[in-house]
Design a protein around this motif. Sequence first.
Motif, short mmCIF file in Angstrom:
data_model
loop_
_atom_site.label_atom_id
_atom_site.label_comp_id
_atom_site.label_asym_id
_atom_site.label_seq_id
_atom_site.Cartn_x
_atom_site.Cartn_y
_atom_site.Cartn_z
N ASP A 4 0.77 -1.40 0.01
CA ASP A 4 -0.10 -0.17 -0.11
C ASP A 4 0.77 1.29 -0.06
OD1 ASP A 4 -2.15 -1.46 0.08
OD2 ASP A 4 -2.54 -1.39 2.18
N LEU A 5 1.98 1.38 0.94
CA LEU A 5 2.69 2.24 0.87
C LEU A 5 3.40 2.53 -0.49
CD1 LEU A 5 4.23 4.37 2.25
CD2 LEU A 5 5.93 3.08 3.11
N TYR A 6 4.01 1.25 -1.02
CA TYR A 6 4.65 1.51 -2.34
C TYR A 6 3.64 2.22 -3.40
CZ TYR A 6 6.93 -0.02 -6.68
OH TYR A 6 7.33 -0.28 -7.84
N ASN A 7 2.42 1.52 -3.52
CA ASN A 7 1.39 2.20 -4.41
C ASN A 7 1.18 3.47 -4.37
OD1 ASN A 7 1.18 -0.28 -5.92
ND2 ASN A 7 -0.43 -1.04 -4.67
#
Length: 143
Positions: A4-7
């Motif tokens: 989620d953080l990556y996206n």
Amino acid sequence: MAQDLYNTLMNLQCELVAERNLVNPEQISWLQYDILSILQPQASRPTVMSRQLGITQVKLSKNLKKLRELDYITQTPDANDRREITTALTPKGQQFLSDIAMKHRELYDKACKVWSKEEQQQFMVQANKLIDLLRKERIADDQ
């Protein structure tokens, strides 16, 4: 969670680049933008600009040529030393920076709308941590 953080980071980066492209139709580079920013308060000589930017005269010269072709800058012999050249913004270059500043203000206004004061503060703290890390790594890689 990590995905989620990556996206979220990738989406934020894409959106910020898309916002920049709205006011950068001629696709000037970040370095060329930095050159224009240096010239905003006053004209300057290439020797001074290359020191300020930490780049070679050759690299600066290539980017100044592109900015001249776009009519964002003019270059004239220096009044005090005819061997030197003075570089200044043209009205088109000034307008470009004004358009960018207006876009920055719009982004700021949108952030103020969607985040409370506390959320703004949290975002600044967290974003600055990441900015500092990225900047330190980039500078270390350049040396």
